[in-house]
Design an enzyme around this catalytic site. Structure first.
Site, PDB file in Angstrom:
ATOM      1  N   PRO A  57       0.846  -1.203   0.000  1.00  0.00           N
ATOM      2  CA  PRO A  57       0.000   0.000   0.000  1.00  0.00           C
ATOM      3  C   PRO A  57       0.879   1.249   0.000  1.00  0.00           C
ATOM      4  O   PRO A  57       1.553   1.530   0.983  1.00  0.00           O
ATOM      5  CB  PRO A  57      -0.817  -0.128   1.290  1.00  0.00           C
ATOM      6  N   ASP A  87       5.946   2.060   2.016  1.00  0.00           N
ATOM      7  CA  ASP A  87       5.030   0.939   2.209  1.00  0.00           C
ATOM      8  C   ASP A  87       4.354   1.115   3.564  1.00  0.00           C
ATOM      9  O   ASP A  87       4.996   0.974   4.606  1.00  0.00           O
ATOM     10  CB  ASP A  87       5.829  -0.372   2.152  1.00  0.00           C
ATOM     11  N   HIS A  88       3.056   1.398   3.528  1.00  0.00           N
ATOM     12  CA  HIS A  88       2.348   1.718   4.772  1.00  0.00           C
ATOM     13  C   HIS A  88       2.161   0.499   5.667  1.00  0.00           C
ATOM     14  O   HIS A  88       1.770   0.639   6.829  1.00  0.00           O
ATOM     15  CB  HIS A  88       0.984   2.335   4.450  1.00  0.00           C
ATOM     16  N   ARG A  89       2.420  -0.694   5.166  1.00  0.00           N
ATOM     17  CA  ARG A  89       2.385  -1.872   6.030  1.00  0.00           C
ATOM     18  C   ARG A  89       3.506  -1.808   7.055  1.00  0.00           C
ATOM     19  O   ARG A  89       3.377  -2.344   8.164  1.00  0.00           O
ATOM     20  CB  ARG A  89       2.550  -3.158   5.212  1.00  0.00           C
ATOM     21  N   ILE A 112       5.771   1.248   7.432  1.00  0.00           N
ATOM     22  CA  ILE A 112       6.162   2.588   7.871  1.00  0.00           C
ATOM     23  C   ILE A 112       4.927   3.434   8.142  1.00  0.00           C
ATOM     24  O   ILE A 112       4.032   3.532   7.296  1.00  0.00           O
ATOM     25  CB  ILE A 112       7.041   3.269   6.803  1.00  0.00           C
TER      26      ILE A 112
END
Length: 428
Positions: free
Chosen positions: A222, A398-400, A402
């Protein structure tokens, strides 16, 4: 008896590649180590040299065709070398044995069900699979045994679409592969009829690899992108001061080495940006090295050579290495080893006149820093409006892995260092 030269194992986990270009033709005399052809895989274009001296008899794999390790590419009249074997021949022998077993199995299947399609008989746990490494990884991520998937690509190659079709409960019709084999590789001619004439051409190996990597990254991670800008007044002056000295050493000093140093410092300060996720084991991989990928725009497509151990190199050394890798990228001379091992990547749209954008993460990395052009803008400094050179920055992450606040703090750290080159050198 002719010497059969087979596609060698070029390492890096590569099991197949597309023949991009032949440099020889039947009748040509070749010496040992003369380049025979270029092979494109998921990582780079690799030159394949001749292991022997001789005369070219026949080219068995035309340009634009995918060959597997151990497959015969070309035959040579090379007296004394007819029975010589090279790395990769074992795979070819195994392939022949498997082919014999497959024929035997097909005969048994035909005896029971003569109307069953041969393509269905080929899919099974014991068959040899032809698929690019990226497709194999995609199958693993989806929990699919790729040996059970019927490939519809050239020579029965399994494509990503075949994995998707398998997951959906169906498979692409086998005749599509036969049609692809029979179809000419040349582009269809333009039609002069109608209001909107069109042409078609086959995607190059590099373009296909780029397309697969981009789609995989966007589907897996994401993406979130932060956009900001840095006042680089002091940085511009610093580069101007040392540009002539660098030129005396034969080095072209750009702003990119400074950005590399700033990014490395940010990775140290916020190590979560220097990680990756093992999607199979659901583990976080913390990288204790700082290898920075530099996206390079070439005539063949986007390539990403890697600066190894960027934290250990001064500005001049970084500038020299960046220039050398960029030149090799443009000339198509990068090796697979020069394009592997990056822990984070920088991409520069500023060289094309752009500012902010949404760079796609070079998966399995978790962040990518985009730099835009430096533009003169009015800013408020010490209560007064002044013109200052401002550098556009775009950080995708990568929002998973960070969080947004962490990413912004890292971007603020980069801005601070680029705004003060003396502090940047102290940090480095």
């Amino acid at each position: 008896m002719a010497f059969e030269f087979k596609l060698p194992d070029i390492g890096e986990g590569i099991h197949e590649g597309e023949i991009v270009k032949w440099f020889v033709k039947p009748g040509d005399e070749v010496n040992e180590d003369d380049v025979l052809c270029e092979v494109q895989n998921d990582k780079a274009v690799v030159e394949i040299p001749s292991p022997v001296k001789g005369k070219v008899l026949e080219i068995l794999v035309p340009e634009g065709t995918v060959a597997t390790v151990g497959q015969t590419l070309i035959t040579l009249d090379a007296p004394g070398y007819e029975n010589m074997t090279f790395k990769g021949q074992e795979q070819e022998e195994a392939k022949k044995e498997e082919k014999t077993e497959t024929v035997s199995k097909e005969e048994k299947v035909d005896a029971v069900a003569p109307n069953a399609p041969a393509a269905e008989a080929e899919a099974g746990p014991n068959r040899r699979v032809i698929a690019m490494p990226s497709v194999r990884k995609y199958a693993r991520e989806k929990g699919v045994d790729i040996r059970l998937v019927q490939g519809t690509g050239k020579n029965g190659r399994v494509l990503k679409e075949d994995i998707d079709a398998f997951l959906a409960g169906g498979a692409k019709p086998a005749p599509a592969a036969a049609e692809e084999k029979a179809a000419p590789a040349a582009a269809k001619p333009a039609t002069t009829e109608g209001e909107f004439p069109e042409t078609r051409e086959k995607m190059s190996g590099i373009r296909r690899a780029i397309a697969k990597a981009m789609v995989h990254s966007k589907h897996t991670a994401p993406h979130v992108t932060l956009m900001d800008e840095a006042d680089v007044t002091k940085l511009v002056a610093h580069r101007k001061k040392f540009k002539a000295i660098a030129a005396e050493k034969g080095i072209k000093l750009t702003f990119l080495p400074y950005v590399v140093k700033a990014l490395v410092s940010a990775l140290r300060e916020y190590p979560v940006l220097n990680t990756s996720i093992d999607d199979e084991t659901e583990e976080i991989i913390q990288k204790h090295y700082y290898n920075i990928g530099i996206a390079a725009d070439t005539d063949r497509g986007l390539l990403v050579p890697v600066i190894k151990h960027a934290d250990r190199k001064p500005i001049f050394a970084l500038a020299q290495e960046i220039n050398e890798l960029a030149e090799k990228a443009r000339d198509g001379k990068l090796t697979p080893g020069e394009m592997k091992g990056a822990s984070c990547t920088i991409t520069n749209i500023g060289s094309a006149g752009g500012q902010w954008f949404t760079p796609v993460i070079n998966h399995p990395e978790v962040a990518i820093l985009g730099i835009g052009r430096i533009a003169e803008k009015p800013i408020v400094r010490d209560g007064e409006i002044v013109a200052a050179p401002m550098l556009a920055l775009s950080l995708s992450f990568d929002h998973r892995m960070i969080d947004g606040a962490t990413a912004q703090k890292a971007l603020n750290h980069i801005k601070r260092l680029l705004s003060d080159p003396e502090l940047l050198l102290m940090e480095a």
